[in-house]
Design a protein around this motif. Sequence first.
Motif, PDB file in Angstrom:
ATOM      1  N   MET A   1       0.797  -1.587   0.313  1.00 42.61           N
ATOM      2  CA  MET A   1       0.108  -0.045   0.165  1.00 42.61           C
ATOM      3  C   MET A   1       1.214   1.184  -0.250  1.00 42.61           C
ATOM      4  SD  MET A   1      -2.979   1.564   2.678  1.00 42.61           S
ATOM      5  CE  MET A   1      -2.126   1.683   4.203  1.00 42.61           C
ATOM      6  N   ARG A   2       0.604   2.245  -0.721  1.00 44.84           N
ATOM      7  CA  ARG A   2       1.529   3.701  -0.862  1.00 44.84           C
ATOM      8  C   ARG A   2       0.142   4.426   0.065  1.00 44.84           C
ATOM      9  NH1 ARG A   2       0.107   1.475  -5.888  1.00 44.84           N
ATOM     10  NH2 ARG A   2      -1.370   3.897  -6.023  1.00 44.84           N
ATOM     11  N   LEU A   3       0.778   5.151   0.820  1.00 48.34           N
ATOM     12  CA  LEU A   3       0.762   5.944   1.871  1.00 48.34           C
ATOM     13  C   LEU A   3       1.484   7.361   1.974  1.00 48.34           C
ATOM     14  CD1 LEU A   3      -1.167   6.723   4.777  1.00 48.34           C
ATOM     15  CD2 LEU A   3       1.024   5.337   6.479  1.00 48.34           C
ATOM     16  N   ILE A   4       0.560   8.349   2.060  1.00 50.01           N
ATOM     17  CA  ILE A   4       1.759   9.838   2.448  1.00 50.01           C
ATOM     18  C   ILE A   4       0.549  10.351   3.601  1.00 50.01           C
ATOM     19  CG2 ILE A   4       1.242  11.934   1.385  1.00 50.01           C
ATOM     20  CD1 ILE A   4       1.264  10.776  -1.787  1.00 50.01           C
ATOM     21  N   ILE A   5       2.237  10.955   4.507  1.00 52.22           N
ATOM     22  CA  ILE A   5       1.900  11.827   5.422  1.00 52.22           C
ATOM     23  C   ILE A   5       2.040  13.013   5.077  1.00 52.22           C
ATOM     24  CG2 ILE A   5       2.606  11.745   8.057  1.00 52.22           C
ATOM     25  CD1 ILE A   5       3.088   8.905   7.439  1.00 52.22           C
ATOM     26  N   PHE A   6       1.476  14.126   5.533  1.00 54.41           N
ATOM     27  CA  PHE A   6       0.950  15.235   5.486  1.00 54.41           C
ATOM     28  C   PHE A   6       1.289  15.895   6.939  1.00 54.41           C
ATOM     29  CE2 PHE A   6      -0.428  18.993   6.352  1.00 54.41           C
ATOM     30  CZ  PHE A   6       0.542  20.519   5.242  1.00 54.41           C
ATOM     31  N   SER A   7       2.674  16.410   6.915  1.00 49.28           N
ATOM     32  CA  SER A   7       2.835  17.138   8.941  1.00 49.28           C
ATOM     33  C   SER A   7       3.562  17.217   8.749  1.00 49.28           C
ATOM     34  CB  SER A   7       2.806  15.938   9.802  1.00 49.28           C
ATOM     35  OG  SER A   7       3.108  16.489  10.995  1.00 49.28           O
ATOM     36  N   ALA A   8       4.137  18.653   9.827  1.00 47.86           N
ATOM     37  CA  ALA A   8       4.526  19.792   9.548  1.00 47.86           C
ATOM     38  C   ALA A   8       5.294  19.688  10.972  1.00 47.86           C
ATOM     39  CB  ALA A   8       4.356  21.423  10.127  1.00 47.86           C
ATOM     40  N   ASP A   9       5.476  18.297  11.952  1.00 46.67           N
ATOM     41  CA  ASP A   9       5.815  17.597  12.612  1.00 46.67           C
ATOM     42  C   ASP A   9       6.130  16.508  12.448  1.00 46.67           C
ATOM     43  OD1 ASP A   9       6.556  16.792  15.471  1.00 46.67           O
ATOM     44  OD2 ASP A   9       4.664  17.241  16.285  1.00 46.67           O
ATOM     45  N   ARG A  10       7.564  16.389  12.160  1.00 45.45           N
ATOM     46  CA  ARG A  10       8.245  15.218  12.077  1.00 45.45           C
ATOM     47  C   ARG A  10       8.575  13.902  12.816  1.00 45.45           C
ATOM     48  NH1 ARG A  10       8.934  11.411   8.534  1.00 45.45           N
ATOM     49  NH2 ARG A  10      11.122   9.539   8.946  1.00 45.45           N
ATOM     50  N   ALA A  11       7.980  14.478  14.675  1.00 48.47           N
ATOM     51  CA  ALA A  11       8.119  13.522  15.080  1.00 48.47           C
ATOM     52  C   ALA A  11       6.540  13.042  15.082  1.00 48.47           C
ATOM     53  CB  ALA A  11       8.048  14.228  16.955  1.00 48.47           C
ATOM     54  N   ALA A  12       5.708  13.087  14.851  1.00 49.82           N
ATOM     55  CA  ALA A  12       4.197  13.171  14.803  1.00 49.82           C
ATOM     56  C   ALA A  12       4.245  12.194  13.451  1.00 49.82           C
ATOM     57  CB  ALA A  12       3.096  13.349  14.471  1.00 49.82           C
ATOM     58  N   ALA A  13       5.008  12.459  12.097  1.00 54.01           N
ATOM     59  CA  ALA A  13       4.621  11.590  11.426  1.00 54.01           C
ATOM     60  C   ALA A  13       5.361  10.934  11.448  1.00 54.01           C
ATOM     61  CB  ALA A  13       5.164  12.376   9.982  1.00 54.01           C
ATOM     62  N   HIS A  14       6.599  10.620  12.103  1.00 53.25           N
ATOM     63  CA  HIS A  14       6.866   9.247  12.827  1.00 53.25           C
ATOM     64  C   HIS A  14       6.876   7.604  13.203  1.00 53.25           C
ATOM     65  CE1 HIS A  14      11.034   7.480  12.560  1.00 53.25           C
ATOM     66  NE2 HIS A  14      10.580   6.961  14.036  1.00 53.25           N
ATOM     67  N   PHE A  15       5.462   8.422  14.263  1.00 57.81           N
ATOM     68  CA  PHE A  15       5.068   7.564  14.430  1.00 57.81           C
ATOM     69  C   PHE A  15       3.895   7.200  13.712  1.00 57.81           C
ATOM     70  CE2 PHE A  15       5.788   9.641  18.789  1.00 57.81           C
ATOM     71  CZ  PHE A  15       6.462   8.891  18.857  1.00 57.81           C
ATOM     72  N   VAL A  16       3.535   7.480  12.700  1.00 57.24           N
ATOM     73  CA  VAL A  16       2.398   7.065  11.581  1.00 57.24           C
ATOM     74  C   VAL A  16       3.167   6.289  11.029  1.00 57.24           C
ATOM     75  CG1 VAL A  16       0.522   7.630   9.901  1.00 57.24           C
ATOM     76  CG2 VAL A  16       0.575   9.303  12.127  1.00 57.24           C
ATOM     77  N   GLU A  17       4.548   6.807  10.169  1.00 59.48           N
ATOM     78  CA  GLU A  17       5.356   5.869   9.732  1.00 59.48           C
ATOM     79  C   GLU A  17       5.289   4.940  10.042  1.00 59.48           C
ATOM     80  OE1 GLU A  17       9.084   6.449   6.974  1.00 59.48           O
ATOM     81  OE2 GLU A  17       8.582   7.880   7.695  1.00 59.48           O
ATOM     82  N   ALA A  18       5.761   4.490  11.607  1.00 57.15           N
ATOM     83  CA  ALA A  18       5.841   3.410  11.785  1.00 57.15           C
ATOM     84  C   ALA A  18       5.134   2.498  12.202  1.00 57.15           C
ATOM     85  CB  ALA A  18       6.457   3.468  12.870  1.00 57.15           C
ATOM     86  N   LEU A  19       3.687   2.592  12.539  1.00 60.25           N
ATOM     87  CA  LEU A  19       2.843   1.514  12.262  1.00 60.25           C
ATOM     88  C   LEU A  19       2.495   1.414  11.082  1.00 60.25           C
ATOM     89  CD1 LEU A  19       0.014   3.661  14.307  1.00 60.25           C
ATOM     90  CD2 LEU A  19       0.874   1.740  14.957  1.00 60.25           C
ATOM     91  N   ALA A  20       2.768   2.389   9.854  1.00 62.03           N
ATOM     92  CA  ALA A  20       2.050   1.959   8.574  1.00 62.03           C
ATOM     93  C   ALA A  20       3.063   1.056   7.945  1.00 62.03           C
ATOM     94  CB  ALA A  20       2.325   3.484   7.504  1.00 62.03           C
ATOM     95  N   ARG A  21       4.415   1.209   7.931  1.00 61.59           N
ATOM     96  CA  ARG A  21       6.044  -0.429   7.923  1.00 61.59           C
ATOM     97  C   ARG A  21       5.412  -1.416   8.572  1.00 61.59           C
ATOM     98  NH1 ARG A  21       8.284   2.546   5.010  1.00 61.59           N
ATOM     99  NH2 ARG A  21       9.443   4.696   5.568  1.00 61.59           N
ATOM    100  N   HIS A  22       4.606  -1.246   9.675  1.00 67.14           N
ATOM    101  CA  HIS A  22       4.038  -2.849   9.721  1.00 67.14           C
ATOM    102  C   HIS A  22       2.790  -3.844   8.955  1.00 67.14           C
ATOM    103  CE1 HIS A  22       6.347  -2.751  13.379  1.00 67.14           C
ATOM    104  NE2 HIS A  22       5.897  -2.193  14.058  1.00 67.14           N
TER     105      HIS A  22
END
Length: 124
Positions: A1-22
């Motif tokens: 699946m291809r997921l795009i995250i929009f966030s000015a806060d890299r730390a918040a984006a990192h949490f979502v990215e970690a979940l998505a990679r699972h």
Amino acid sequence: MRLIIFSADRAAAHFVEALARHSHSRVWWCLSWHHLIEQCHTVVPDLVIILSLSPFIEGLPFVEELRRHTLERVPIYVIGWQQSERAVLSLLESGVDQYMTFPISLHRLYGKIRQRAESLGVNV
């Protein structure tokens, strides 16, 4: 699946990215809404997660732009601090598919990402 995250806060984006990679997702992170539109056109995502209400508050034609640059109707999830019924209804009326508030349950967010991946036939 291809997921795009929009966030000015890299730390918040990192949490979502970690979940998505699972969920076996490829993830792109965008800092500006112009970059997000560009990425949607290039990547053609299966899901967009927005970790900011600022584009909506600023009155940008955000959802319309995203929909114009994707081949099909890509689900858009927004996560923000705003909890008023009026704000939530406004987001949903603008075309947002799902709105969740901070603090977010990571288990619930993972479930939403996983559900989308499974609907696309991705083994999770």
